[in-house]
Write an enzyme that holds these catalytic residues in place. Structure first.
Site, PDB file in Angstrom:
ATOM      1  N   GLY A  45       4.156   5.088   5.267  1.00  0.00           N
ATOM      2  CA  GLY A  45       4.395   5.778   4.002  1.00  0.00           C
ATOM      3  C   GLY A  45       3.210   5.609   3.078  1.00  0.00           C
ATOM      4  O   GLY A  45       2.444   4.647   3.207  1.00  0.00           O
ATOM      5  N   CYS A  92       2.486  -3.537   2.643  1.00  0.00           N
ATOM      6  CA  CYS A  92       2.035  -2.354   1.901  1.00  0.00           C
ATOM      7  C   CYS A  92       0.543  -2.155   2.146  1.00  0.00           C
ATOM      8  O   CYS A  92      -0.209  -3.133   2.162  1.00  0.00           O
ATOM      9  CB  CYS A  92       2.295  -2.567   0.412  1.00  0.00           C
ATOM     10  N   LEU A  93       0.128  -0.904   2.313  1.00  0.00           N
ATOM     11  CA  LEU A  93      -1.288  -0.617   2.547  1.00  0.00           C
ATOM     12  C   LEU A  93      -2.146  -1.035   1.349  1.00  0.00           C
ATOM     13  O   LEU A  93      -3.347  -1.262   1.508  1.00  0.00           O
ATOM     14  CB  LEU A  93      -1.493   0.882   2.839  1.00  0.00           C
ATOM     15  N   HIS A 134      10.528   1.815  -0.955  1.00  0.00           N
ATOM     16  CA  HIS A 134       9.196   1.244  -1.189  1.00  0.00           C
ATOM     17  C   HIS A 134       8.306   2.293  -1.880  1.00  0.00           C
ATOM     18  O   HIS A 134       7.603   1.980  -2.852  1.00  0.00           O
ATOM     19  CB  HIS A 134       8.613   0.812   0.166  1.00  0.00           C
ATOM     20  N   GLU A 135       8.369   3.534  -1.378  1.00  0.00           N
ATOM     21  CA  GLU A 135       7.536   4.601  -1.963  1.00  0.00           C
ATOM     22  C   GLU A 135       8.034   4.982  -3.357  1.00  0.00           C
ATOM     23  O   GLU A 135       7.232   5.250  -4.257  1.00  0.00           O
ATOM     24  CB  GLU A 135       7.487   5.828  -1.045  1.00  0.00           C
ATOM     25  N   HIS A 138       6.600   2.663  -5.764  1.00  0.00           N
ATOM     26  CA  HIS A 138       5.210   2.998  -6.101  1.00  0.00           C
ATOM     27  C   HIS A 138       5.166   4.038  -7.224  1.00  0.00           C
ATOM     28  O   HIS A 138       4.332   3.956  -8.122  1.00  0.00           O
ATOM     29  CB  HIS A 138       4.485   3.574  -4.875  1.00  0.00           C
TER      30      HIS A 138
END
Ligand code: NI
Length: 169
Positions: A45, A92-93, A134-135, A138
């Site tokens: 994601g 997380c990226l 999670h997204e 963000h």
């Protein structure tokens, strides 16, 4: 085009993103870039804030490109339903090298626009539910580290600050 992924500490990651007013060609290009960037990372994601754009857009694919039907793009997503509870490891990226167990509802339903500006409603359970939440975090200026408590959170934040001081973040 693959865009650079911002890391924890970048201002745009810690502020709420604004709704998309029009699904313009620029938005289409942004979504294409986000999909490419997510697959290149690779990740399941990616939110627009992670590539420095403060707009309420995210892409997700829990199959990481193995199943075309799993690719989701959401513009202005909102929660319709949220229930249950799951405890799983999360990363997380934008916080590379760190993972932690995060409590999340086990099922969510999201409503918003697809990449063409058409309304869509998608139910997610298990990993997809976790990914969606999670997204969504963000888009509200929150990273998973903000969901942790006490020592666990302090430890990660301290390590990130140390890496930043050393120019390794
Ligand atoms: Ni993330």
């Amino acid at each position: 085009m693959i865009r650079p992924i911002l890391r924890h500490g970048a201002e745009v990651l810690h502020a709420p993103a604004a709704p998309v007013v029009d699904v313009t060609p620029d938005v289409q290009t942004l979504i294409d870039d986000m999909i490419q960037t997510m697959y290149a990372a690779p990740g399941i994601g990616l939110a627009a804030t992670q590539v420095g754009v403060a707009k309420r857009i995210f892409v997700a694919d829990i199959s990481v490109g193995r199943n075309a039907a799993d690719l989701v793009a959401f513009i202005n997503p909102e929660f319709v339903e949220r229930d249950g509870m799951q405890l799983e490891d999360e990363g997380c990226l934008s916080v590379p090298g760190f993972n932690a167990t995060v409590a999340r509802p086990s099922r969510v339903v999201l409503k918003g626009l697809d990449r063409h500006g058409h309304e869509q409603t998608i139910e997610g359970t298990g990993l997809l539910a976790r990914c969606f939440q999670h997204e969504m975090d963000h888009l509200d200026g929150m990273v998973f580290v903000d969901r942790l408590r006490g020592l666990q959170k302090d430890l990660i934040v301290r390590k990130i600050k140390k890496l930043a001081r050393l120019g390794k973040w």
